[in-house]
Design a protein around this motif. Structure first.
Motif, PDB file in Angstrom:
ATOM      1  N   ASP A  85       1.455  -1.182  -3.933  1.00 57.81           N
ATOM      2  CA  ASP A  85       1.606  -1.217  -5.383  1.00 57.81           C
ATOM      3  C   ASP A  85       2.970  -0.637  -5.766  1.00 57.81           C
ATOM      4  O   ASP A  85       3.771  -0.260  -4.905  1.00 57.81           O
ATOM      5  N   LYS A  86       3.239  -0.526  -7.063  1.00 58.93           N
ATOM      6  CA  LYS A  86       4.565  -0.059  -7.524  1.00 58.93           C
ATOM      7  C   LYS A  86       4.836   1.397  -7.154  1.00 58.93           C
ATOM      8  O   LYS A  86       5.969   1.836  -7.159  1.00 58.93           O
ATOM      9  N   ASN A  87       3.784   2.168  -6.791  1.00 65.88           N
ATOM     10  CA  ASN A  87       3.960   3.560  -6.383  1.00 65.88           C
ATOM     11  C   ASN A  87       4.072   3.702  -4.871  1.00 65.88           C
ATOM     12  O   ASN A  87       4.134   4.814  -4.357  1.00 65.88           O
ATOM     13  N   GLY A  88       4.061   2.599  -4.158  1.00 69.26           N
ATOM     14  CA  GLY A  88       4.182   2.650  -2.703  1.00 69.26           C
ATOM     15  C   GLY A  88       2.869   2.910  -1.984  1.00 69.26           C
ATOM     16  O   GLY A  88       2.861   3.167  -0.786  1.00 69.26           O
ATOM     17  N   GLU A  89       1.751   2.859  -2.713  1.00 72.38           N
ATOM     18  CA  GLU A  89       0.452   3.068  -2.078  1.00 72.38           C
ATOM     19  C   GLU A  89      -0.079   1.741  -1.542  1.00 72.38           C
ATOM     20  O   GLU A  89       0.087   0.694  -2.157  1.00 72.38           O
ATOM     21  N   LEU A 118      -6.178   2.238  -0.495  1.00 75.23           N
ATOM     22  CA  LEU A 118      -6.245   2.883   0.814  1.00 75.23           C
ATOM     23  C   LEU A 118      -5.244   4.032   0.836  1.00 75.23           C
ATOM     24  O   LEU A 118      -4.223   3.984   0.175  1.00 75.23           O
ATOM     25  N   SER A 119      -5.556   5.033   1.622  1.00 77.29           N
ATOM     26  CA  SER A 119      -4.600   6.132   1.735  1.00 77.29           C
ATOM     27  C   SER A 119      -3.481   5.714   2.670  1.00 77.29           C
ATOM     28  O   SER A 119      -3.669   4.953   3.604  1.00 77.29           O
ATOM     29  N   GLY A 120      -2.321   6.193   2.412  1.00 77.97           N
ATOM     30  CA  GLY A 120      -1.150   5.860   3.223  1.00 77.97           C
ATOM     31  C   GLY A 120      -0.106   5.178   2.376  1.00 77.97           C
ATOM     32  O   GLY A 120      -0.398   4.535   1.385  1.00 77.97           O
ATOM     33  N   ALA A 121       1.124   5.320   2.764  1.00 77.61           N
ATOM     34  CA  ALA A 121       2.225   4.737   2.015  1.00 77.61           C
ATOM     35  C   ALA A 121       2.742   3.498   2.736  1.00 77.61           C
ATOM     36  O   ALA A 121       2.625   3.373   3.939  1.00 77.61           O
ATOM     37  N   VAL A 122       3.305   2.575   1.960  1.00 73.02           N
ATOM     38  CA  VAL A 122       3.890   1.365   2.518  1.00 73.02           C
ATOM     39  C   VAL A 122       5.365   1.659   2.764  1.00 73.02           C
ATOM     40  O   VAL A 122       6.059   2.205   1.931  1.00 73.02           O
TER      41      VAL A 122
END
Length: 123
Positions: A85-89, A118-122
Motif C-alpha cells: 500500500d502507499k505506506n509500504g505495508e 500482513l505484517s512486514g514492509a515491501v
C-alpha cells in the motif's frame, strides 16, 4: 454347510443394525447428489462385525459398526494479488472478475475486493 437356523445379522438387535446401514446409505446418497462433489468418485459403506464368545461358547457378544466413506467436496479456488500500500505495508487483495464499481449484467455493482493486511514492509 448346514442349513442356517438364525435370521440375517442385519435384522438382529431389534433392527438397529439395519438402521445403521440405512443411515450410512442415506449419507452416501446425499453425498452422491451433492453438486459440490465429483460424480465419478467412489463412495463406500463398510460394515464391521465383531463376535466375542464366552469360554463355554454359549454366549456371543456381537458389535456392529457401519461407516461410510464419502467423496470430498470439490476445491474452491480464488486468486490473490500481493502488493504494497502507499505506506509500504504488505497487502493481499483477492482478484475479482470486474473493476470495483462497475455494473454487472444483472444490474448489481461490483463490490471492492477484500484486503488482507500482513505484517512486514515491501521493499
Amino acid at each position: 454347510m448346514s442349513k442356517k437356523n438364525y435370521d440375517s445379522i442385519l435384522r438382529m438387535a431389534r433392527g438397529a443394525i439395519e438402521e445403521r446401514v440405512d443411515y450410512e446409505m442415506d449419507r452416501v446418497m446425499t453425498n452422491i447428489l451433492d453438486p459440490n462433489t465429483k460424480a465419478a468418485q467412489k463412495r463406500k459403506i463398510t460394515l464391521s462385525i465383531e463376535l466375542m464368545l464366552d469360554e463355554e461358547r454359549q454366549q456371543i457378544q456381537v458389535s456392529v459398526t457401519a461407516k461410510s466413506t464419502l467423496a470430498p467436496t470439490n476445491p474452491v479456488t480464488t486468486s490473490l494479488y500481493v502488493t504494497g500500500d502507499k505506506n509500504g505495508e504488505l497487502t493481499v487483495v483477492e482478484a475479482i472478475p470486474q473493476i470495483p464499481g462497475q455494473l454487472q449484467m444483472d444490474g448489481e455493482e461490483q463490490e471492492p475486493p477484500k484486503l488482507l493486511k500482513l505484517s512486514g514492509a515491501v521493499s
